[in-house]
Design a protein around this motif. Structure first.
Motif, mmCIF file in Angstrom:
data_model
loop_
_atom_site.group_PDB
_atom_site.id
_atom_site.type_symbol
_atom_site.label_atom_id
_atom_site.label_comp_id
_atom_site.label_asym_id
_atom_site.label_seq_id
_atom_site.Cartn_x
_atom_site.Cartn_y
_atom_site.Cartn_z
ATOM 1 N N SER A 171 -61.683 13.844 -6.291
ATOM 2 C CA SER A 171 -62.256 15.037 -6.524
ATOM 3 C C SER A 171 -64.334 14.360 -7.217
ATOM 4 C CB SER A 171 -61.982 16.320 -6.984
ATOM 5 O OG SER A 171 -61.109 15.172 -7.987
ATOM 6 N N TRP A 172 -63.923 13.503 -8.811
ATOM 7 C CA TRP A 172 -65.018 13.181 -9.393
ATOM 8 C C TRP A 172 -65.751 12.277 -8.663
ATOM 9 C CZ3 TRP A 172 -66.420 8.087 -10.048
ATOM 10 C CH2 TRP A 172 -65.352 6.889 -8.795
ATOM 11 N N LYS A 173 -65.527 11.394 -7.221
ATOM 12 C CA LYS A 173 -66.927 11.330 -6.250
ATOM 13 C C LYS A 173 -67.728 12.329 -5.982
ATOM 14 C CE LYS A 173 -64.779 6.697 -5.726
ATOM 15 N NZ LYS A 173 -64.374 5.514 -4.819
ATOM 16 N N ARG A 174 -66.886 13.203 -4.974
ATOM 17 C CA ARG A 174 -66.980 14.013 -4.553
ATOM 18 C C ARG A 174 -68.043 15.436 -5.178
ATOM 19 N NH1 ARG A 174 -62.538 14.986 -2.768
ATOM 20 N NH2 ARG A 174 -62.469 16.995 -4.085
ATOM 21 N N GLU A 175 -67.773 15.447 -6.989
ATOM 22 C CA GLU A 175 -68.500 16.175 -7.570
ATOM 23 C C GLU A 175 -69.960 15.546 -8.346
ATOM 24 O OE1 GLU A 175 -65.345 16.748 -11.047
ATOM 25 O OE2 GLU A 175 -64.564 18.251 -9.240
ATOM 26 N N ALA A 176 -69.931 13.733 -8.280
ATOM 27 C CA ALA A 176 -70.626 12.959 -8.631
ATOM 28 C C ALA A 176 -71.891 13.229 -7.268
ATOM 29 C CB ALA A 176 -70.126 12.122 -8.501
ATOM 30 N N ILE A 177 -71.356 13.060 -6.263
ATOM 31 C CA ILE A 177 -72.422 13.159 -4.664
ATOM 32 C C ILE A 177 -72.862 14.742 -4.772
ATOM 33 C CG2 ILE A 177 -72.515 13.507 -2.234
ATOM 34 C CD1 ILE A 177 -70.254 11.767 -2.349
ATOM 35 N N ARG A 196 -71.079 16.223 4.166
ATOM 36 C CA ARG A 196 -70.590 15.899 3.997
ATOM 37 C C ARG A 196 -69.958 15.799 5.879
ATOM 38 N NH1 ARG A 196 -65.626 18.894 0.623
ATOM 39 N NH2 ARG A 196 -67.342 18.839 -1.488
ATOM 40 N N LEU A 200 -73.831 12.443 2.972
ATOM 41 C CA LEU A 200 -72.290 12.594 2.205
ATOM 42 C C LEU A 200 -72.499 13.975 1.448
ATOM 43 C CD1 LEU A 200 -73.481 9.371 -0.243
ATOM 44 C CD2 LEU A 200 -71.600 9.893 1.928
ATOM 45 N N LEU A 242 -62.145 11.410 -0.273
ATOM 46 C CA LEU A 242 -63.064 10.864 -1.790
ATOM 47 C C LEU A 242 -62.354 11.919 -3.065
ATOM 48 C CD1 LEU A 242 -66.687 10.530 -1.106
ATOM 49 C CD2 LEU A 242 -64.656 9.040 -0.726
#
Length: 81
Positions: free
Chosen positions: A28-34, A18, A15, A26
């Motif tokens: 942005s909040w999910k990408r930032e969490a990852i 990418r 993840l 996804l």
């Protein structure tokens, strides 16, 4: 492949790299969490014993290596508590 929903279980490194293209992307909040999640060289093992043989106040035991320990020295510390 098209679906109403999907559950994806891949290593965190996949993840972070990418390596999978999501459509739609996804949020942005999910990408930032990852990106905030960390990982490293650790293994977790769960053992179940019929009776406790350690102090009841202890909830963790194991061996943590110093950050600068070379991988060649990992085996030497196995079994140390």
């Amino acid at each position: 492949l098209e679906a109403d929903a999907v559950l994806v279980t891949v290593p965190l490194g996949v993840l972070k790299a990418r390596a999978i293209k999501f459509a739609p992307p996804l949020p942005s909040w999910k990408r930032e969490a990852i990106e905030r999640l960390g990982f490293g060289p650790i293994e977790k093992v769960v053992l179940h014993f019929e009776s406790r043989f350690w102090d009841g106040e202890i909830d963790f035991f194991g061996c943590l290596m110093k950050e600068d320990t070379p991988p060649a020295d990992f085996a030497r510390a196995r079994g140390e508590f």
